[in-house]
Design a protein around this motif. Structure first.
Motif, PDB file in Angstrom:
ATOM      1  N   ALA A   1      11.001  36.534 -49.394  1.00  0.00           N
ATOM      2  CA  ALA A   1      12.279  36.248 -48.729  1.00  0.00           C
ATOM      3  C   ALA A   1      12.047  35.971 -47.259  1.00  0.00           C
ATOM      4  CB  ALA A   1      13.211  37.445 -48.888  1.00  0.00           C
ATOM      5  N   PRO A   2      12.647  34.912 -46.756  1.00  0.00           N
ATOM      6  CA  PRO A   2      12.505  34.648 -45.327  1.00  0.00           C
ATOM      7  C   PRO A   2      13.167  35.767 -44.528  1.00  0.00           C
ATOM      8  CG  PRO A   2      13.654  32.869 -46.457  1.00  0.00           C
ATOM      9  CD  PRO A   2      13.528  33.991 -47.427  1.00  0.00           C
ATOM     10  N   THR A   3      12.672  36.007 -43.345  1.00  0.00           N
ATOM     11  CA  THR A   3      13.294  37.019 -42.497  1.00  0.00           C
ATOM     12  C   THR A   3      14.158  36.323 -41.448  1.00  0.00           C
ATOM     13  OG1 THR A   3      11.307  37.008 -41.183  1.00  0.00           O
ATOM     14  CG2 THR A   3      11.525  38.787 -42.768  1.00  0.00           C
ATOM     15  N   VAL A   4      15.282  36.933 -41.185  1.00  0.00           N
ATOM     16  CA  VAL A   4      16.249  36.323 -40.278  1.00  0.00           C
ATOM     17  C   VAL A   4      16.552  37.288 -39.143  1.00  0.00           C
ATOM     18  CG1 VAL A   4      18.551  35.306 -40.097  1.00  0.00           C
ATOM     19  CG2 VAL A   4      17.309  35.142 -42.257  1.00  0.00           C
ATOM     20  N   VAL A   5      16.660  36.739 -37.935  1.00  0.00           N
ATOM     21  CA  VAL A   5      17.117  37.564 -36.825  1.00  0.00           C
ATOM     22  C   VAL A   5      18.249  36.822 -36.118  1.00  0.00           C
ATOM     23  CG1 VAL A   5      15.319  36.699 -35.257  1.00  0.00           C
ATOM     24  CG2 VAL A   5      16.422  38.842 -34.745  1.00  0.00           C
TER      25      VAL A   5
ATOM     26  N   LYS B   1      17.502  33.180 -15.145  1.00  0.00           N
ATOM     27  CA  LYS B   1      16.417  33.937 -14.486  1.00  0.00           C
ATOM     28  C   LYS B   1      16.293  35.335 -15.088  1.00  0.00           C
ATOM     29  CE  LYS B   1      16.256  31.723  -9.959  1.00  0.00           C
ATOM     30  NZ  LYS B   1      17.145  31.640  -8.790  1.00  0.00           N
ATOM     31  N   ALA B   2      17.427  35.925 -15.418  1.00  0.00           N
ATOM     32  CA  ALA B   2      17.415  37.264 -16.014  1.00  0.00           C
ATOM     33  C   ALA B   2      16.651  37.243 -17.339  1.00  0.00           C
ATOM     34  CB  ALA B   2      18.846  37.748 -16.232  1.00  0.00           C
ATOM     35  N   LEU B   3      16.850  36.179 -18.108  1.00  0.00           N
ATOM     36  CA  LEU B   3      16.140  36.061 -19.390  1.00  0.00           C
ATOM     37  C   LEU B   3      14.638  35.986 -19.146  1.00  0.00           C
ATOM     38  CD1 LEU B   3      14.883  33.733 -21.603  1.00  0.00           C
ATOM     39  CD2 LEU B   3      16.078  35.759 -22.440  1.00  0.00           C
ATOM     40  N   TYR B   4      14.233  35.185 -18.165  1.00  0.00           N
ATOM     41  CA  TYR B   4      12.793  35.044 -17.891  1.00  0.00           C
ATOM     42  C   TYR B   4      12.181  36.383 -17.476  1.00  0.00           C
ATOM     43  CZ  TYR B   4      13.722  30.027 -18.144  1.00  0.00           C
ATOM     44  OH  TYR B   4      14.109  28.788 -18.567  1.00  0.00           O
ATOM     45  N   GLU B   5      12.988  37.203 -16.779  1.00  0.00           N
ATOM     46  CA  GLU B   5      12.475  38.510 -16.348  1.00  0.00           C
ATOM     47  C   GLU B   5      12.050  39.364 -17.545  1.00  0.00           C
ATOM     48  OE1 GLU B   5      14.928  40.261 -13.111  1.00  0.00           O
ATOM     49  OE2 GLU B   5      14.337  42.206 -13.902  1.00  0.00           O
ATOM     50  N   ASN B   6      12.766  39.234 -18.641  1.00  0.00           N
ATOM     51  CA  ASN B   6      12.460  40.068 -19.810  1.00  0.00           C
ATOM     52  C   ASN B   6      12.129  39.241 -21.054  1.00  0.00           C
ATOM     53  OD1 ASN B   6      14.634  41.580 -18.042  1.00  0.00           O
ATOM     54  ND2 ASN B   6      13.344  43.122 -19.028  1.00  0.00           N
ATOM     55  N   ALA B   7      11.668  38.012 -20.845  1.00  0.00           N
ATOM     56  CA  ALA B   7      11.447  37.115 -21.979  1.00  0.00           C
ATOM     57  C   ALA B   7      10.499  37.719 -23.008  1.00  0.00           C
ATOM     58  CB  ALA B   7      10.917  35.775 -21.490  1.00  0.00           C
ATOM     59  N   ASN B   8       9.460  38.407 -22.543  1.00  0.00           N
ATOM     60  CA  ASN B   8       8.489  38.960 -23.500  1.00  0.00           C
ATOM     61  C   ASN B   8       9.123  39.958 -24.452  1.00  0.00           C
ATOM     62  OD1 ASN B   8       6.260  37.490 -22.786  1.00  0.00           O
ATOM     63  ND2 ASN B   8       5.729  38.900 -21.116  1.00  0.00           N
ATOM     64  N   GLU B   9       9.984  40.803 -23.918  1.00  0.00           N
ATOM     65  CA  GLU B   9      10.624  41.801 -24.783  1.00  0.00           C
ATOM     66  C   GLU B   9      11.540  41.143 -25.811  1.00  0.00           C
ATOM     67  OE1 GLU B   9      11.989  45.390 -22.157  1.00  0.00           O
ATOM     68  OE2 GLU B   9      11.183  43.768 -20.926  1.00  0.00           O
ATOM     69  N   VAL B  10      12.226  40.093 -25.386  1.00  0.00           N
ATOM     70  CA  VAL B  10      13.127  39.403 -26.311  1.00  0.00           C
ATOM     71  C   VAL B  10      12.304  38.686 -27.389  1.00  0.00           C
ATOM     72  CG1 VAL B  10      14.965  37.676 -26.534  1.00  0.00           C
ATOM     73  CG2 VAL B  10      14.873  39.127 -24.503  1.00  0.00           C
ATOM     74  N   ILE B  11      11.277  37.972 -26.956  1.00  0.00           N
ATOM     75  CA  ILE B  11      10.426  37.228 -27.895  1.00  0.00           C
ATOM     76  C   ILE B  11       9.796  38.172 -28.920  1.00  0.00           C
ATOM     77  CG2 ILE B  11       8.272  35.875 -28.079  1.00  0.00           C
ATOM     78  CD1 ILE B  11      10.460  34.247 -26.919  1.00  0.00           C
ATOM     79  N   TYR B  12       9.378  39.347 -28.456  1.00  0.00           N
ATOM     80  CA  TYR B  12       8.748  40.323 -29.347  1.00  0.00           C
ATOM     81  C   TYR B  12       9.663  40.629 -30.544  1.00  0.00           C
ATOM     82  CZ  TYR B  12       6.750  44.685 -31.045  1.00  0.00           C
ATOM     83  OH  TYR B  12       6.222  45.657 -31.851  1.00  0.00           O
ATOM     84  N   GLU B  13      10.958  40.726 -30.296  1.00  0.00           N
ATOM     85  CA  GLU B  13      11.899  41.060 -31.372  1.00  0.00           C
ATOM     86  C   GLU B  13      12.150  39.889 -32.323  1.00  0.00           C
ATOM     87  OE1 GLU B  13      12.960  44.022 -32.020  1.00  0.00           O
ATOM     88  OE2 GLU B  13      12.038  44.861 -30.218  1.00  0.00           O
ATOM     89  N   LEU B  14      11.848  38.671 -31.877  1.00  0.00           N
ATOM     90  CA  LEU B  14      12.231  37.497 -32.669  1.00  0.00           C
ATOM     91  C   LEU B  14      11.078  36.808 -33.387  1.00  0.00           C
ATOM     92  CD1 LEU B  14      14.385  35.555 -30.024  1.00  0.00           C
ATOM     93  CD2 LEU B  14      15.093  37.493 -31.387  1.00  0.00           C
ATOM     94  N   SER B  15       9.877  36.944 -32.829  1.00  0.00           N
ATOM     95  CA  SER B  15       8.860  35.955 -33.192  1.00  0.00           C
ATOM     96  C   SER B  15       8.326  36.073 -34.612  1.00  0.00           C
ATOM     97  CB  SER B  15       7.725  35.950 -32.176  1.00  0.00           C
ATOM     98  OG  SER B  15       7.204  37.246 -32.097  1.00  0.00           O
ATOM     99  N   LYS B  16       8.604  37.170 -35.317  1.00  0.00           N
ATOM    100  CA  LYS B  16       8.096  37.257 -36.691  1.00  0.00           C
ATOM    101  C   LYS B  16       9.102  36.736 -37.718  1.00  0.00           C
ATOM    102  CE  LYS B  16       4.791  40.966 -35.914  1.00  0.00           C
ATOM    103  NZ  LYS B  16       5.360  41.619 -34.700  1.00  0.00           N
ATOM    104  N   SER B  17      10.176  36.148 -37.246  1.00  0.00           N
ATOM    105  CA  SER B  17      11.226  35.714 -38.180  1.00  0.00           C
ATOM    106  C   SER B  17      11.083  34.247 -38.561  1.00  0.00           C
ATOM    107  CB  SER B  17      12.590  35.915 -37.539  1.00  0.00           C
ATOM    108  OG  SER B  17      12.718  37.238 -37.142  1.00  0.00           O
ATOM    109  N   ASN B  18      11.618  33.905 -39.729  1.00  0.00           N
ATOM    110  CA  ASN B  18      11.610  32.501 -40.157  1.00  0.00           C
ATOM    111  C   ASN B  18      12.820  31.744 -39.645  1.00  0.00           C
ATOM    112  OD1 ASN B  18      10.714  34.272 -42.744  1.00  0.00           O
ATOM    113  ND2 ASN B  18       9.321  32.578 -42.307  1.00  0.00           N
ATOM    114  N   ILE B  19      13.900  32.486 -39.427  1.00  0.00           N
ATOM    115  CA  ILE B  19      15.105  31.846 -38.889  1.00  0.00           C
ATOM    116  C   ILE B  19      15.581  32.664 -37.694  1.00  0.00           C
ATOM    117  CG2 ILE B  19      17.479  31.100 -39.337  1.00  0.00           C
ATOM    118  CD1 ILE B  19      16.864  31.025 -42.270  1.00  0.00           C
ATOM    119  N   ILE B  20      15.832  31.977 -36.599  1.00  0.00           N
ATOM    120  CA  ILE B  20      16.376  32.661 -35.417  1.00  0.00           C
ATOM    121  C   ILE B  20      17.745  32.053 -35.100  1.00  0.00           C
ATOM    122  CG2 ILE B  20      16.040  33.151 -32.958  1.00  0.00           C
ATOM    123  CD1 ILE B  20      13.003  32.795 -33.407  1.00  0.00           C
TER     124      ILE B  20
END
Ligand code: GTP
Ligand code: MG
Length: 359
Positions: free
Chosen positions: A31-35, A100-119
């Protein structure tokens, strides 16, 4: 004399999975994973909506510069962005600050998303945090997955501001233009059309309807893709109609009684929540049917047949169907037309001329 004991024939075998466990394990892997990630106030409210109702097979992430709003947001994961820049107080309506706020914490956000098939990225365009951070996140994701054949499907789901919010309109449209070039598809809901379709509701109630509409889209697609349904949505098919398709328009209709399917389809097709230019140029149509426990396969087929007739044959049509116990006796149809252009946006792009969205 003592006879040597015969060796026991019993060989202890390691624990084997039961068939049931095996099926579940492999089904989970297949099953694909979705976030779904909500950005800014409106985005977070949609995430709370989905968390309160439960969403099978999908992770819910809430992102905001506003710590107070995050406190009341329900999600699997909450992320405060731009702490250095905004001190948890929000963006003050500036999209530049949101980005700019997103760029400040981009790594933390990406960490939560990057293993998903659909974002799914969800925001109400027009404010500072949602507009700036959704555009920033889409750019970061596009760069991260450039040229990667296993890249997830990246879908923006956004609302356009109400006409009364004139100051927010230009920022929303600039945000949408940029978003369109970084996402596979952007599902756009124009709040002004939504209010009319829902029967001229006051502002507060209209926001509630907007949350429900966006939430239903994310929940419906996620569950039909990740869990066994009456008719499963195929991930590969979804990718085919949504990859590189630009804007998408959504319509939702409900019907009851003998002609419930016809009524729901007609409402879904006529009540499109984005003003689109030429439906015959569409790339794909996603039809999602849900109904109470009495929903039949022939009703689902009938819904698909009626829709097919209203679009040219080259449009790729995919569909899924789910039983939703809450829909007692009713049928709900969602139609998502992908690869369309909006006159609304085009007008604005011309009007904006050479002005660049600078950060
Ligand atoms: N669907 C939905 N839309 C909302 C809601 N609240 C506001 N909006 C719409 O979304 C736009 C952006 O508002 P917010 O999400 O509150 O703004 P924000 O992204 O948090 O930005 P700042 O507060 O300026 O940092 C508004 O202009 C409204 O059109 C909501 O609860 N649900
Ligand atoms: Mg806010």
């Amino acid at each position: 004399m003592e006879q040597p004991q015969e060796e026991t024939q019993f060989e202890e075998t390691p624990y084997r999975e039961t068939q049931e466990e095996k099926i579940q394990k492999y089904a989970r892997m297949a099953a694909p994973t979705v976030v779904a990630v909500g950005l800014g106030g409106a985005g977070c409210n949609v995430i709370s909506w989905a968390k309160e109702r439960g969403i099978t097979g999908g992770k819910l992430v809430a992102v905001n510069t506003d710590a107070t709003h995050l406190m009341i947001t329900k999600a699997d994961k909450r992320i405060l962005i731009g702490e250095k820049l905004t001190r948890g107080l929000g963006s003050g309506g500036y999209a530049e600050v949101g980005e700019k706020a997103l760029y400040e914490n981009a790594n933390e956000v990406i960490y939560e998303l990057s293993k998903s098939n659909i974002i799914f990225m969800v925001a109400g365009l027009g404010g500072g945090t949602g507009t700036g951070s959704i555009v920033g996140l889409a750019d970061v994701l596009r760069k991260k997955f450039a040229g990667n054949p296993m890249a997830p499907l990246i879908v923006g789901v956004v609302t356009l501001p109400f006409e009364v919010e004139t100051a927010r309109m230009a920022s929303a449209k600039r945000g949408l233009s940029r978003l369109k070039s970084s996402c596979d598809s952007v599902v756009v809901i124009d709040n002004n059309r939504l209010v009319k379709v829902a029967g001229n509701l006051p502002f507060r109630e209209a926001l509630g309807v907007a949350n429900t509409t966006v939430g239903k889209f994310v929940k419906g697609v996620t569950e039909t893709i990740t869990t066994a349904s009456l008719i499963n949505l195929d991930y590969a098919d979804l990718k085919a109609i949504m990859t590189g398709s630009g804007l998408a328009s959504i319509g939702i209709g409900e019907g009851t009684g003998e002609t419930r399917v016809e009524t729901a389809v007609e409402k879904a097709l006529n009540g499109r929540l984005l003003d689109i230019e030429d439906v015959t140029k569409a790339q794909g149509l996603l039809i999602h049917v849900s109904g109470g426990e009495d929903l039949t396969l022939s009703e689902v087929n009938r819904a698909a047949e009626i829709m097919k007739r209203s679009l040219p044959p080259k449009v790729k049509i995919i569909w899924g169907a789910r039983v939703d116990k809450e829909l007692k006796g009713a049928v709900s149809v969602m139609a998502v037309v992908t690869g369309v252009e909006s006159a609304f946006l085009r007008k604005n792009e011309k009007h904006l001329g050479p002005i660049k969205f600078k950060f």
